[in-house]
Design a protein around this motif. Structure first.
Motif, mmCIF file in Angstrom:
data_model
loop_
_atom_site.group_PDB
_atom_site.id
_atom_site.type_symbol
_atom_site.label_atom_id
_atom_site.label_comp_id
_atom_site.label_asym_id
_atom_site.label_seq_id
_atom_site.Cartn_x
_atom_site.Cartn_y
_atom_site.Cartn_z
ATOM 1 N N VAL A 178 74.464 70.801 32.363
ATOM 2 C CA VAL A 178 74.757 70.368 33.713
ATOM 3 C C VAL A 178 74.129 69.064 34.040
ATOM 4 O O VAL A 178 74.945 67.949 34.414
ATOM 5 C CB VAL A 178 74.227 71.097 34.902
ATOM 6 C CG1 VAL A 178 74.304 70.678 36.166
ATOM 7 C CG2 VAL A 178 75.045 72.613 34.693
ATOM 8 N N TRP A 193 77.176 71.170 38.310
ATOM 9 C CA TRP A 193 76.592 72.536 38.646
ATOM 10 C C TRP A 193 77.750 73.577 39.069
ATOM 11 O O TRP A 193 77.967 74.800 38.496
ATOM 12 C CB TRP A 193 75.506 72.383 39.780
ATOM 13 C CG TRP A 193 74.978 73.840 39.803
ATOM 14 C CD1 TRP A 193 75.481 74.743 40.765
ATOM 15 C CD2 TRP A 193 73.744 74.493 39.268
ATOM 16 N NE1 TRP A 193 74.845 75.942 40.965
ATOM 17 C CE2 TRP A 193 73.836 76.028 40.070
ATOM 18 C CE3 TRP A 193 72.923 74.393 38.378
ATOM 19 C CZ2 TRP A 193 72.570 76.771 39.842
ATOM 20 C CZ3 TRP A 193 71.846 75.223 38.336
ATOM 21 C CH2 TRP A 193 71.762 76.287 38.962
ATOM 22 N N VAL A 237 71.319 74.629 32.102
ATOM 23 C CA VAL A 237 70.996 73.464 33.094
ATOM 24 C C VAL A 237 71.016 71.970 32.275
ATOM 25 O O VAL A 237 71.304 71.308 32.866
ATOM 26 C CB VAL A 237 69.727 73.865 33.983
ATOM 27 C CG1 VAL A 237 69.451 72.595 34.763
ATOM 28 C CG2 VAL A 237 69.886 75.031 34.533
ATOM 29 N N LEU A 296 69.765 71.569 43.579
ATOM 30 C CA LEU A 296 70.374 72.415 42.577
ATOM 31 C C LEU A 296 69.257 74.060 42.898
ATOM 32 O O LEU A 296 70.190 75.110 42.707
ATOM 33 C CB LEU A 296 70.110 72.252 41.158
ATOM 34 C CG LEU A 296 71.078 70.753 40.822
ATOM 35 C CD1 LEU A 296 70.644 70.625 39.380
ATOM 36 C CD2 LEU A 296 72.595 70.982 41.227
#
Ligand code: HEM
Length: 414
Positions: A139, A117, A136, A374
């Motif tokens: 990631v 991230w 995302v 996150l």
């Protein structure tokens, strides 16, 4: 009362109405049990913690033969742990639990995700805008493949991330999204079959105890190793759902935008609050609409008969929005989970009951840990939310934010 009289088949309605299908039916037919027809079968829908315990009793509901073929060919894979019962299920499930619930391993995956991230955020700062739901998955793909020992070339991440999202995105529709999901599943199964073969033959090496190593060596209840196809299916059953956590991270962007006061609390690295936030994300926002199995024998639920082979549906979305269970169910309020951890059979976004004996998701610790890692990072970023279509249609299966949640970075704050 028995499920004897003909009832219209509601498969089309189930697809068209999505998450609202069972809650709408219930509004029109109040009572402990809803009767309908899906996929050419009688169906009985239940909800509530007592119903969860009833549904997760293996003497009541079996999984073999219950999963529609389109769901197996996109989301879970043929031969997956989801479709097993009894000792065969227990043995395969133990393998998943050993891989996915050890706290050190969960923390290690969260560490990878945080690193990936932070790297990604540096690159976002160079771009005018980014779509959270596109970024995302990349990631999480990098993080989970590094953790699981699935080798990725420098250019593989984006394509794999998009394939893993497509497998989830295509399970609940009859259109092109579905056909893409089938095609990418086939391709990715072949890719992982090849990896398993190379590991087994010694042409590729992976760390002992890694996800790839354990699945390649696993023996089923018959004492035999998994055939290469099933091994690939189960490897995908670790990496695909980890990437699916992207749905909740995009929803977190939506929640922080709609209720900006929550952002301040998340920014201050308060882990219990981040965990409560993760639970509320999983309760409030739509993901798994309902779960299904087949009545293993003639059953009785709250004075109602459910004949053997009836499709038994557990209304997950309806349960999460029931005012019999939650105070103001349509308010997004992480505080409801702050001092009181969620009841085992009340919060069921990843299934209910006991995860070691039933089908409850073995990846729940990972899901909560990745969200608690996150989402505060997202809350700490300095970004603007430009005009965009933030609607989430409950008719789409699975639901998602139409725009994917676009953000314009002011500067990196991770
Ligand atoms: C099962 C949801 C994340 C692996 C399930 C089930 C649901 C679910 C609804 C089925 C429960 C049932 O059939 O009774 C989710 C959601 C996730 C998530 C919403 C987050 C977006 C994960 C992760 C992993 C994982 C991160 C692995 C790393 C599995 C496996 C099963 C399963 C292997 C099959 C369990 C069994 O049949 O015994 N999940 N899951 N899931 N999930 Fe997850």
């Amino acid at each position: 009362m028995t499920v004897g009289r003909p009832i219209l088949d509601r498969s089309a309605s189930a697809l068209a109405k999505g998450y609202a299908w069972l809650p709408d039916l219930r509004r029109r037919n109040p009572g402990p049990l809803l009767r309908t027809r899906v996929l050419g079968r009688q169906a009985a829908a239940l909800r509530g913690p007592e119903a969860v315990r009833f549904f997760y009793d293996e003497d009541h509901v079996r999984r073999a033969g219950a999963m529609p073929e389109p769901v197996l060919s996109t989301l879970f894979g043929h031969g997956a742990v989801h479709t097993l019962d009894g000792p065969a299920h227990r043995q395969r499930k133990d393998m998943f639990l050993s891989l996915l619930t050890e706290p050190r391993e969960v923390a290690e995956l969260a560490r990878h995700a945080a690193e990936c991230w932070d790297d990604a955020v540096e690159a976002w700062a160079e771009r005018p805008s980014v779509v959270l739901f596109d970024e995302v998955p990349r990631v999480l793909t990098r993080a989970v493949c590094a953790w699981a020992a699935v080798p990725l070339g420098p250019d593989d991440t984006d394509r794999l991330a998009s394939d893993l999202v497509a497998m989830v995105d295509g399970f609940g529709t009859a259109g092109p999204r579905h056909w893409r999901a089938r095609a990418v599943r086939k391709r990715r199964e072949r890719w992982l079959e090849d990896l398993v073969e190379r590991v087994r033959s010694g042409h590729a090496t992976v760390p002992t105890g890694s996800v790839v190593d354990v699945i390649a060596k696993h023996r089923d209840v018959d004492g035999r190793p998994l055939d290469r196809h099933t091994a690939a299916v189960e490897l995908l059953n670790v990496i695909r759902p980890t990437v699916a956590i992207s749905w909740f991270i995009a929803y977190a962007g939506h929640a922080l935008h709609r209720w900006p006061h929550l952002r301040k609390r998340l920014r201050h690295d308060d882990t219990p609050y981040a965990v409560a936030f993760a639970h509320e994300l999983r309760r409030f926002y739509p993901f798994a609409p309902y779960l299904g199995g087949l009545a293993a024998t003639d059953l009785r639920w709250q004075d109602e008969d459910i004949p053997a082979d009836t499709m038994v549906l557990l209304d997950v979305y309806g349960q999460h929005h029931s005012d019999e269970l939650w105070d103001q169910p349509y308010a997004f309020d992480p505080d409801r989970f702050l001092d009181v951890p969620p009841g085992r059979d009340e919060l069921i976004p990843q299934g209910g009951g006991d995860r070691s004996t039933g089908h409850r998701c073995p990846g729940e610790d990972i899901t909560v840990a990745l969200l608690a890692t996150l989402v505060p990072r997202l809350a700490r970023l300095d970004y603007d939310v430009p005009d965009q279509d933030l609607r989430i249609s409950l008719r789409r299966l699975p639901a998602r934010i139409r725009s994917g949640f676009v953000l314009e970075m002011a500067c990196s704050g991770a």
